[in-house]
Structures are given as C-alpha cells and as structure tokens.
Design an enzyme around this catalytic site. Structure first.
Site, short mmCIF file in Angstrom:
data_model
loop_
_atom_site.label_atom_id
_atom_site.label_comp_id
_atom_site.label_asym_id
_atom_site.label_seq_id
_atom_site.Cartn_x
_atom_site.Cartn_y
_atom_site.Cartn_z
N LYS A 177 11.20 11.90 -0.30
CA LYS A 177 10.11 11.36 0.03
C LYS A 177 9.29 12.42 0.64
CE LYS A 177 7.86 9.94 3.73
NZ LYS A 177 6.21 10.12 3.29
N GLU A 252 15.52 18.36 11.29
CA GLU A 252 14.87 19.85 11.47
C GLU A 252 13.42 19.51 12.22
OE1 GLU A 252 15.84 22.84 11.10
OE2 GLU A 252 17.92 22.30 10.00
N CYS A 286 6.51 25.63 11.21
CA CYS A 286 7.35 25.20 12.29
C CYS A 286 7.93 26.48 13.08
CB CYS A 286 8.60 24.31 11.82
SG CYS A 286 9.50 25.27 10.57
N GLU A 389 3.67 21.18 21.03
CA GLU A 389 3.44 21.82 19.92
C GLU A 389 1.99 21.37 19.55
OE1 GLU A 389 5.49 20.32 16.40
OE2 GLU A 389 6.13 22.34 15.67
P1 NAP Z 1 5.95 13.91 10.69
O1 NAP Z 1 4.83 12.96 10.91
O2 NAP Z 1 7.10 13.83 11.58
O3 NAP Z 1 6.54 13.49 9.08
C1 NAP Z 1 7.44 14.10 8.30
C2 NAP Z 1 8.10 13.15 7.33
O4 NAP Z 1 8.52 12.24 8.17
C3 NAP Z 1 6.81 12.73 6.42
O5 NAP Z 1 7.36 12.63 5.04
C4 NAP Z 1 6.57 11.29 7.08
O6 NAP Z 1 5.82 10.70 6.30
C5 NAP Z 1 7.90 10.88 7.43
N1 NAP Z 1 7.89 9.91 8.58
C6 NAP Z 1 6.88 9.33 9.28
N2 NAP Z 1 7.45 8.31 10.01
C7 NAP Z 1 8.58 8.13 9.73
C8 NAP Z 1 9.61 7.13 10.01
N3 NAP Z 1 9.44 6.24 10.81
N4 NAP Z 1 10.85 7.04 9.33
C9 NAP Z 1 11.12 8.02 8.37
N5 NAP Z 1 10.13 9.08 7.78
C10 NAP Z 1 8.84 9.00 8.56
O7 NAP Z 1 5.58 15.61 10.65
P2 NAP Z 1 4.80 16.33 9.86
O8 NAP Z 1 3.30 16.00 10.59
O9 NAP Z 1 4.76 15.84 8.28
O10 NAP Z 1 5.11 17.84 10.06
C11 NAP Z 1 4.74 18.68 10.81
C12 NAP Z 1 6.11 18.75 11.83
O11 NAP Z 1 7.20 18.97 11.19
C13 NAP Z 1 6.00 19.76 13.06
O12 NAP Z 1 6.47 19.23 14.19
C14 NAP Z 1 6.77 20.82 12.70
O13 NAP Z 1 7.28 21.74 13.64
C15 NAP Z 1 7.75 20.06 11.82
N6 NAP Z 1 8.50 21.02 10.87
C16 NAP Z 1 9.93 21.29 11.05
C17 NAP Z 1 10.58 22.44 10.30
C18 NAP Z 1 11.96 22.89 10.62
O14 NAP Z 1 12.52 23.34 9.95
N7 NAP Z 1 12.46 22.65 12.03
C19 NAP Z 1 9.96 22.60 9.21
C20 NAP Z 1 8.65 22.16 8.80
C21 NAP Z 1 8.01 21.21 9.64
P3 NAP Z 1 4.12 10.55 6.04
O15 NAP Z 1 3.68 11.90 7.02
O16 NAP Z 1 3.99 10.57 4.58
O17 NAP Z 1 3.63 9.31 6.68
#
Ligand code: NAP
Length: 485
Positions: A177, A252, A286, A389
């Site tokens: 997804k 992650e 990230c 963050e």
């Molecule tokens: P996010 O809002 O947590 O979303 C990540 C993914 O999870 C998206 O596909 C999202 O879907 C999905 N999701 C949302 N709610 C969910 C639930 N209840 N159950 C399962 N999946 C769910 O993060 P983001 O805003 O897309 O990305 C930014 C974050 O990612 C930042 O905090 C960044 O630091 C982190 N990140 C970490 C790494 C690492 O390697 N540690 C790498 C890159 C990014 P939708 O968005 O489609 O609703």
C-alpha cells in the site's frame, strides 16, 4: 505509460482492477495544488481480494528456485532503468520533489533495491550447530507467507521497493500500500513487474487511505508479516493492530536528527553536508538533519556561511531542470511547517533565513505548496521546535561548549533515527558515535547508503532493522532442525 489524467487502478492477481466500491480520490500535484489523476479509494474488500490472490500465488512462488526468482527481479531492475525518465517525471509530479533528485536518487535506488536482493538470495548461508556428541542442528529459513508493505509519501518508489524486493525475493507474496498522496510510481511498477514475468498474485498493490486500506492490511489474519515505514503516531497504531495476531513487525518511523559540528571539522564539507541534509527533498527525508549543533568557537562563522549557501538554493517548479527546492507534498504538511515556524518564534527563536512561503516560481505553480528554506537560531534545546519532527525545510542551529553537553542534547529527544558528526579528530569521532543513540551515525558525511548495512531507528524511531541480511532474515522464518546423533 501516460501519467497525467490517468485513473490509477489496483493491481491484484496480475490484473489492473477498479476498487470494489468504485470510489476514487483526487491525486493532487503539489506544485500546482490541482488534481492530475485519480487514485482508488479502496477498502477491506479489495484487501481481501488481494489476500486471496497472494495466498494462491504463494504455493508456487515460494517453491521456485532462488535463481528463477532472481532472474525476474533483475528484469524488474532493468525495466525501471529503461523507463527511468518516465518514472522520474511521475515521481516529481506526484511528490513535488525536483525532477533532478528523482532522476539521480529515488529511481536509480529503486532499481538498485531489486538488483541487490535479486543477487543476495543467491549467496545466502545457513547456520549449523553441533551439540557435543548429542545432536546436529541446522537452521532452515523459509518464506513466511503474505507480507503487508506500507510506505509513506516522501520517497515513494524507493521505500516501497526496499520492502517489495526482499519480501518477494525470499519467496513471500506481497500486498503493498503506497501512500494515497503519491501512488503513481507504484502503479507504474506493477506494469513493469507484469512485463518482467512476475507471476500473478506475487505482488498486489491496493491503493487507498491508511485508515481504510492500511488498517485492513494490519488487521488481516492471513497477512502475518508487516513492514511499515511512516510516522511514529501511525507506527504505534500499526503495532497495536498487529499485537493480537503476534505478527512479525518492522517499524521504520520518524526522526529529529542531530548534526554535530566540532570546531576542528572541515567547515566547508560540514556546511555543504549540513545544507544538503537540512533541505534535500525540502527537508522531507526521515534522515534529514533538522537540529544542527555547532561548537561555540565556530558557531558564528558556520551560521553565516550556512545561511549564505542555503540562500543560494534555487526554489522553483519541480519539473524545471535547475530547481533544487521543489514543493511541499500537500497543504496539510505546508500548514504544519508554518505552525512550527510560528511556534519557533514564540519559543524565542530568530528567523535567520526564510520563514515564509515564497512568491510562486511561475504561473503554473501559482497555487502550489512552497516554503522557503528556513533557519531558526537562538532556541532553547528543550523547546518543541527542537523536539518535534517537523518534516519540512526548517532547521535550527544551536551552539554548544563541550562534547558531553552536545551528546546529551543530541540524545534528549524521543527519536533515534540517524545523526551526523563532523570532526577531523578520529578518536572523538569514534567516542561520540558510540554514545549517540541513533540507528545510524554518519561521520563526515550524510546519506551515504550501503544496502548491506542494518538500517533502522532506536527509541521512537522504530523497531527492527531493514537492509541486507537483516531484511532477508525479517522476511523468513528460521526453523531449527535438530537431528540426534
Ligand atoms: P504516515 O502518515 O504515518 O503514513 C505512512 C503510511 O501509513 C501511509 O501509506 C499511510 O496511508 C499509512 N497509514 C496511515 N494510517 C494507517 C493505519 N491506521 N494503519 C496502517 N497504515 C496507515 O507517514 P507519512 O506522513 O506518509 O510519512 C512521513 C513520516 O514517515 C515521517 O514521520 C518520516 O520520518 C517517516 N519516514 C520514516 C522513514 C524511516 O526509514 N524511518 C523513512 C521515510 C519516512 P495514507 O497516507 O495513504 O493515508
């Protein structure tokens, strides 16, 4: 494949299919603020279909010789490279990142992910343990079944392929997804996987929102392995959803990464590295260093030269070849950035650079989501701007007086993803690196990635490690076979 105005479809059992509910969401181009395609608004019924397909495919795929799986993955890597320009343009439109960044970083690295795991599975070893005169043990590593792979919007193809490649390389089938905000390159990848001869049902992609599709994946009893990359708040929900099923989970998550610059560093390199680590992809990586600490004797010089260099970054239309700073991914993220820049000032910080949205770079981008590279100085280390963050082009710079102090500052946040240390003193580099609680410490560099090394975060930045051997182990189940002598 044309990407503009296209209606994206799910990819289930080797076919492009509409979501069962027939609903779609607008896919907005960040640089223009306007819809440019549509993405399925799928739900648990679509996930059920994908699970059925993945279950059927598992029987054959998991038994295929590694060499056959490897050949298909290598073909996928070749085809991504063949279509590099198309992928890079789609990624730039989808995310708002500069085309040049997508072309040189994201897309080549996605191809490398497939190539790396395609060849890694040809060189694996298995352990054997002799129990005195009693028994002989060996470890059999078997694919686990169906893997659920959930990724964020900031590096869409790179991060999704970092999960898909090891999961299917070792013989699992997968349901992926992508973020609903950036679905295009995952859609294009399905076409390539099909062309490369990946059997139907091995890779299924279900598009939609986190609460609908992501939650259905984490709650599905037949998906026993979850690899998630995203924010810490969502990661917690994922962990909670997986716990009752005892799913194997890799998380992650977010970061608030420190860059530590000692006065003995090569300042030119430290400034260039810190500007890059602060503002690459508009600070939406990230691993970006969002808290810069500089030893007091070098502080003034560093800040002046850092600001001078950062102010030269060319902000513009992401599709313009010369652009170095593109758009923020969506309006909500832009509002979040503005909120923290205001908060930083209320907390006593001084805006030393940027601090607001710029004039639109051209007529096409009039309604786009842009924010200037922003530097805040004079903030206390413990304030929210220095702890939360932000995930945007906002960096704080703070002076420090000694090594112990800066190690404490670096560690005094809930996150522990990555850090960078800049010094020419070798002993200090080792000493400080050992004491910083982050999964990766870069010394005199940033974002140098070797796919063999363990990758992941400490504390609220995650659970488990991806990369190389760690990923091959994560996606397999070790079984000990004990044979009596
Ligand atoms: P996010 O809002 O947590 O979303 C990540 C993914 O999870 C998206 O596909 C999202 O879907 C999905 N999701 C949302 N709610 C969910 C639930 N209840 N159950 C399962 N999946 C769910 O993060 P983001 O805003 O897309 O990305 C930014 C974050 O990612 C930042 O905090 C960044 O630091 C982190 N990140 C970490 C790494 C690492 O390697 N540690 C790498 C890159 C990014 P939708 O968005 O489609 O609703």
């Amino acid at each position: 494949m044309r990407t503009e105005s296209v209606q994206i479809q799910n990819f289930i059992d080797g076919q492009f299919v509409q979501p069962i509910g027939g609903k779609y969401l607008d896919n907005i181009e960040p640089a223009t603020g306007k819809p440019y395609s549509q993405v399925p608004d799928s739900d648990d019924r679509d996930v059920d279909l994908a699970v059925a397909a993945a279950e059927r495919a598992f029987a054959d795929w998991s038994k295929k010789p590694a060499a056959e799986r490897s050949t298909i993955l290598l073909r996928i890597a070749d085809l991504i490279e063949r279509d590099l320009e198309k992928f890079a343009r789609a990624e730039s439109i989808d995310t708002g990142k500069p085309l040049s960044l997508a072309r040189f970083l994201d897309i080549p690295r996605a191809a490398s992910n497939f190539r790396f795991f395609a060849t890694a599975i040809l060189h694996t070893e298995s352990e054997a343990h002799i129990t005195d005169g009693v028994a002989f043990n060996y470890t059999l590593r078997q694919p686990r079944g169906i893997a659920g792979l959930i990724s964020p919007w900031n590096l869409p193809l790179y991060l999704l392929s970092w999960k898909i490649a090891p999961a299917i390389a070792v013989g699992n089938t997968a349901i992926a997804k992508p973020s609903e905000l950036t679905p295009m390159t995952a859609f294009m990848l399905c076409e390539i996987a099909h062309e490369a001869g990946l059997p139907n049902g091995v890779l299924n992609v279900v598009h939609g929102t986190g609460p609908n599709v992501g939650a259905a994946i984490t709650a599905h009893p037949k998906i026993n392995t979850i690899s998630f990359t995203g924010g810490t708040v969502t990661g917690r929900k994922v962990a909670e959803a997986c716990a009752p099923f005892f799913k194997k989970v890799s998380l992650e998550l977010g970061g608030k990464n420190p860059n530590i610059i000692f006065a003995d560093a090569d300042l030119d390199a430290a400034i260039a590295g810190s500007v890059r680590s602060s503002f690459a992809n508009q600070g939406q990586i990230c691993l970006c260093g969002s808290r810069v600490f500089v030893e007091r004797s070098a502080y003034k010089d560093f800040v002046e030269r850092f600001i001078d260099k950062a102010s030269q970054l060319k902000l513009g239309d992401p599709l313009d070849e010369k652009t170095e700073q593109g758009a923020i991914v969506n309006k909500a993220q832009l509002e979040k950035i503005k909120f923290y820049v205001d908060l930083g000032q209320k907390e006593g910080g001084k805006i030393a650079l940027g601090g607001s949205a710029p004039e639109p770079p051209n007529e096409r981008c009039r309604e786009g989501y842009f924010f200037q590279p922003t530097v805040i100085t004079g903030l206390p280390v413990s304030c929210r701007t220095n702890r939360d963050e932000i995930f945007g082009p906002v960096v704080t710079i703070t002076p420090f007086d000694n090594e112990d102090e800066v190690i404490n500052c670096a560690n005094d946040v809930e996150y522990g993803l990555s850090s960078s240390v800049w010094t020419q003193n070798l002993n200090r580099a080792h000493r400080v690196a050992e004491k910083i609680n982050t999964g990766t410490v870069w010394v005199n560099c940033w974002l140098v990635r070797d796919l063999r090394v363990p990758f992941g975060g400490m504390k609220a930045s995650g659970l488990g490690r991806e990369g190389g051997e760690e990923a091959l182990r994560f996606f397999t189940e070790p079984k000990n076979i004990c044979i009596a002598k």
